[in-house]
Design an enzyme around this catalytic site. Structure first.
Site: not given
Length: 255
Positions: A159-160
């Site tokens: 996600g990051y």
């Protein structure tokens, strides 16, 4: 203009998100050291914080705002309030962000949604809304905190990595539309810095050694390493820079 004057920010107003600690705190203090007054924003920022004390000790003003960057209604309320109360904002630093670690096969929808909301959605909304005031005044400096994972995939942080990769494109998208209207949009990509976000890595002897072995500077970065580049991108010295991401990584990306 004298070259040193191109780094002075006297009379400028800078809004810094995620300024309560770490890189954002150093950025806010660095901008104040260069002469700017600061509008500080974070989810938990309260009056009397360490960053406020540091800024006001320099003779600069500090205004406190809170915003839940993962909540769309909170974002809307914040941008409406801050632009109403501060008709002129010269510098916007989009630094607030989060990271959640889990292997991709176990990375939950909740992890994904939270990281994307804070690291990408909020960046777009804040920049769009505050950018409108900059368009009206015909000038502005916008600085995003990107990441080495704007260029790489990382491990256990899908996600990051996705959010920071998207931020790289967002910087270019804003720059393409606003460069000709007096607004410079650029980014800073931190390397491995000694902050809360990297605590798990620094506490892992194997990962920490492998990281340090690749960094030519042979050390973890410190938040104060970001003062200079932030002041540069916020000042007149960077007037012909648009859509660029500056890496501050001890040489990681050159290895």
């Amino acid at each position: 203009m004298n070259i040193l004057d191109q780094f002075k920010l006297n009379g400028k107003i800078a809004l810094v998100t995620g300024c309560n600690k770490g890189i954002g705190k150093a950025m806010a203090i660095g901008l104040a050291e260069a002469g700017a007054d600061i509008i500080g924003v974070s989810a938990t920022l309260a009056p009397g914080s360490e960053v406020e004390k540091a800024v006001t000790a320099l003779g600069r003003s500090f205004k406190v705002y809170q915003c839940d960057f993962g909540d769309r209604s909170s974002l809307k309320s914040f941008t409406q309030k801050v632009t109403a109360e501060n008709p002129r904002i010269d510098i916007l630093v989009n630094n607030a962000g989060t990271i959640l670690r889990n292997p991709v096969a176990e990375h939950s929808d909740e992890y994904w949604d939270k990281v994307i909301a804070i690291n990408l959605d909020a960046q777009f909304i804040i920049t769009r809304d505050i950018g409108k005031t900059m368009l009206a005044q015909g000038s502005g400096k916008i600085i995003f905190t990107a990441s080495l994972l704007s260029f790489q995939g990382g491990v256990n942080v899908p996600g990051y990595a996705a959010s920071k990769g998207a931020v790289s494109s967002l910087i270019k998208a804003f720059a393409n539309e606003w460069a000709g209207k007096g607004i410079n949009v650029n980014g800073i990509a931190p390397g491995y810095i000694a902050t809360d976000n990297t605590e798990a890595l620094r506490n892992d002897p194997v990962r920490s050694k492998s990281i340090l072995d690749r960094i030519p500077a042979n050390r973890w970065g410190e938040p104060d390493d970001f003062k200079g580049v932030t002041v540069f991108l916020a000042g007149k010295a960077s007037d012909y820079m648009n859509g660029t991401i500056v890496t501050v990584d001890g040489g990681w990306m050159g290895r």
